[in-house]
Design a protein around this motif. Sequence first.
Motif, PDB file in Angstrom:
ATOM      1  N   ILE A  34      45.935 -60.424  30.193  1.00  0.00           N
ATOM      2  CA  ILE A  34      46.826 -61.202  31.070  1.00  0.00           C
ATOM      3  C   ILE A  34      48.289 -61.044  30.625  1.00  0.00           C
ATOM      4  O   ILE A  34      49.142 -61.876  30.915  1.00  0.00           O
ATOM      5  CB  ILE A  34      46.412 -62.700  31.152  1.00  0.00           C
ATOM      6  CG1 ILE A  34      46.380 -63.355  29.767  1.00  0.00           C
ATOM      7  CG2 ILE A  34      45.065 -62.831  31.857  1.00  0.00           C
ATOM      8  CD1 ILE A  34      46.219 -64.884  29.830  1.00  0.00           C
ATOM      9  N   ASN A  35      48.532 -59.962  29.870  1.00  0.00           N
ATOM     10  CA  ASN A  35      49.898 -59.559  29.484  1.00  0.00           C
ATOM     11  C   ASN A  35      50.621 -60.569  28.597  1.00  0.00           C
ATOM     12  O   ASN A  35      51.843 -60.669  28.639  1.00  0.00           O
ATOM     13  CB  ASN A  35      50.743 -59.265  30.736  1.00  0.00           C
ATOM     14  CG  ASN A  35      50.121 -58.153  31.549  1.00  0.00           C
ATOM     15  OD1 ASN A  35      49.757 -57.101  31.008  1.00  0.00           O
ATOM     16  ND2 ASN A  35      49.950 -58.385  32.842  1.00  0.00           N
ATOM     17  N   LEU A  36      49.851 -61.300  27.780  1.00  0.00           N
ATOM     18  CA  LEU A  36      50.478 -62.173  26.784  1.00  0.00           C
ATOM     19  C   LEU A  36      50.292 -61.503  25.420  1.00  0.00           C
ATOM     20  O   LEU A  36      49.403 -61.853  24.647  1.00  0.00           O
ATOM     21  CB  LEU A  36      49.854 -63.576  26.824  1.00  0.00           C
ATOM     22  CG  LEU A  36      50.238 -64.436  28.040  1.00  0.00           C
ATOM     23  CD1 LEU A  36      49.427 -65.731  28.075  1.00  0.00           C
ATOM     24  CD2 LEU A  36      51.738 -64.754  28.038  1.00  0.00           C
ATOM     25  N   SER A  37      51.146 -60.514  25.157  1.00  0.00           N
ATOM     26  CA  SER A  37      50.928 -59.685  23.965  1.00  0.00           C
ATOM     27  C   SER A  37      51.172 -60.450  22.662  1.00  0.00           C
ATOM     28  O   SER A  37      50.573 -60.139  21.637  1.00  0.00           O
ATOM     29  CB  SER A  37      51.817 -58.436  24.024  1.00  0.00           C
ATOM     30  OG  SER A  37      53.171 -58.817  24.086  1.00  0.00           O
ATOM     31  N   GLY A  38      52.040 -61.479  22.697  1.00  0.00           N
ATOM     32  CA  GLY A  38      52.272 -62.279  21.489  1.00  0.00           C
ATOM     33  C   GLY A  38      51.049 -63.121  21.142  1.00  0.00           C
ATOM     34  O   GLY A  38      50.643 -63.202  19.976  1.00  0.00           O
ATOM     35  N   PHE A  39      50.464 -63.739  22.158  1.00  0.00           N
ATOM     36  CA  PHE A  39      49.232 -64.508  21.939  1.00  0.00           C
ATOM     37  C   PHE A  39      48.127 -63.566  21.441  1.00  0.00           C
ATOM     38  O   PHE A  39      47.324 -63.927  20.582  1.00  0.00           O
ATOM     39  CB  PHE A  39      48.783 -65.185  23.234  1.00  0.00           C
ATOM     40  CG  PHE A  39      49.528 -66.448  23.564  1.00  0.00           C
ATOM     41  CD1 PHE A  39      49.042 -67.676  23.158  1.00  0.00           C
ATOM     42  CD2 PHE A  39      50.714 -66.414  24.277  1.00  0.00           C
ATOM     43  CE1 PHE A  39      49.713 -68.865  23.461  1.00  0.00           C
ATOM     44  CE2 PHE A  39      51.403 -67.586  24.592  1.00  0.00           C
ATOM     45  CZ  PHE A  39      50.904 -68.803  24.180  1.00  0.00           C
ATOM     46  N   ARG A 156      56.626 -64.957  22.585  1.00  0.00           N
ATOM     47  CA  ARG A 156      57.509 -64.268  21.622  1.00  0.00           C
ATOM     48  C   ARG A 156      57.336 -64.828  20.218  1.00  0.00           C
ATOM     49  O   ARG A 156      57.277 -64.101  19.239  1.00  0.00           O
ATOM     50  CB  ARG A 156      58.967 -64.418  22.052  1.00  0.00           C
ATOM     51  CG  ARG A 156      59.341 -63.427  23.126  1.00  0.00           C
ATOM     52  CD  ARG A 156      60.773 -63.502  23.525  1.00  0.00           C
ATOM     53  NE  ARG A 156      61.703 -63.393  22.401  1.00  0.00           N
ATOM     54  CZ  ARG A 156      63.006 -63.248  22.558  1.00  0.00           C
ATOM     55  NH1 ARG A 156      63.529 -63.174  23.755  1.00  0.00           N
ATOM     56  NH2 ARG A 156      63.801 -63.170  21.515  1.00  0.00           N
ATOM     57  N   GLU A 157      57.239 -66.159  20.142  1.00  0.00           N
ATOM     58  CA  GLU A 157      57.101 -66.824  18.836  1.00  0.00           C
ATOM     59  C   GLU A 157      55.776 -66.435  18.165  1.00  0.00           C
ATOM     60  O   GLU A 157      55.738 -66.056  16.989  1.00  0.00           O
ATOM     61  CB  GLU A 157      57.163 -68.340  19.049  1.00  0.00           C
ATOM     62  CG  GLU A 157      57.102 -69.158  17.765  1.00  0.00           C
ATOM     63  CD  GLU A 157      56.928 -70.652  18.058  1.00  0.00           C
ATOM     64  OE1 GLU A 157      57.499 -71.144  19.062  1.00  0.00           O
ATOM     65  OE2 GLU A 157      56.210 -71.307  17.284  1.00  0.00           O
ATOM     66  N   LEU A 158      54.682 -66.492  18.922  1.00  0.00           N
ATOM     67  CA  LEU A 158      53.361 -66.206  18.335  1.00  0.00           C
ATOM     68  C   LEU A 158      53.216 -64.728  17.970  1.00  0.00           C
ATOM     69  O   LEU A 158      52.466 -64.378  17.053  1.00  0.00           O
ATOM     70  CB  LEU A 158      52.245 -66.626  19.289  1.00  0.00           C
ATOM     71  CG  LEU A 158      52.123 -68.114  19.594  1.00  0.00           C
ATOM     72  CD1 LEU A 158      50.841 -68.400  20.364  1.00  0.00           C
ATOM     73  CD2 LEU A 158      52.147 -68.970  18.341  1.00  0.00           C
ATOM     74  N   GLY A 159      53.955 -63.880  18.671  1.00  0.00           N
ATOM     75  CA  GLY A 159      53.875 -62.443  18.397  1.00  0.00           C
ATOM     76  C   GLY A 159      54.418 -62.058  17.028  1.00  0.00           C
ATOM     77  O   GLY A 159      54.175 -60.949  16.537  1.00  0.00           O
ATOM     78  N   ALA A 160      55.138 -62.984  16.392  1.00  0.00           N
ATOM     79  CA  ALA A 160      55.719 -62.696  15.070  1.00  0.00           C
ATOM     80  C   ALA A 160      54.694 -62.846  13.954  1.00  0.00           C
ATOM     81  O   ALA A 160      54.951 -62.485  12.802  1.00  0.00           O
ATOM     82  CB  ALA A 160      56.899 -63.633  14.814  1.00  0.00           C
TER      83      ALA A 160
END
Length: 170
Positions: A34-39, A156-160
Motif C-alpha cells: 500500500i506504498n507505505l515504505s516507512g511502515f 517518514r519517521e518510522l522509515g528511519a
Amino acid sequence: MINQKVETALNEQVNAEIYSSYLYLSMSSYFSSINLSGFAQWMKSQALEEMVHAMKIYDYINERGGRVLLTAIDAPPTSWDNPVVVFSETLAHEQKVTGLINNLVDIAIAEKDHATNIFLQWFVSEQVEEEASVDEVLQKLKMVGDQGHGLFMMDRELGARTPAALTASE
Ligand code: FEO
C-alpha cells in the motif's frame, strides 16, 4: 545440563519468536503493497529483531547442552484493513508473547533452574520496551487517522528505524 521440561518450553519459544518474525515480515509486505515504505521498513526491522530473539534462545539451549528441535511455523495472515488494525494486532501479539515469557519464567522457577531464570530476565525487560514502542505507534496512528499528511509524516519517521540488533554492540 538443562532439564526436559525447561528444554521443551524453550524450544516452543524458539518457534514463537520465529512466528513473530514471520508475522511482522508479512505485515511489512502488506505495508509495501500500500506504498507505505516507512511502515514497511519499521516492520522489517521488527521481523529481524524477532529472529535475533529466536537465535538467543537457540544458542542458549545449545550452550546448556540441550537439543534444539525446529518445528513447523504457522502461516501468518497476509492482509489487514488498515494500518491501525495492523498495529492493534501487533500490540495484542506482543502482549501474548509477554504472557509466554512470564510463563517460561514460572517454569524456570518451579524447576529451580536459576540460570534460565536469569537468562530470561533480558526477555522480560525487552517485552516492556516492545509493548511500549508498538503502543506509541498505535496511539499516534489513531490520532492522525489512516490517510493524509499525518500518515505521510509518520511513514517518514518510522522509515528511519534500523534493527537494534544490527546497531547494538552486544
Ligand atoms: Fe520477541 Fe516481540 O518479542
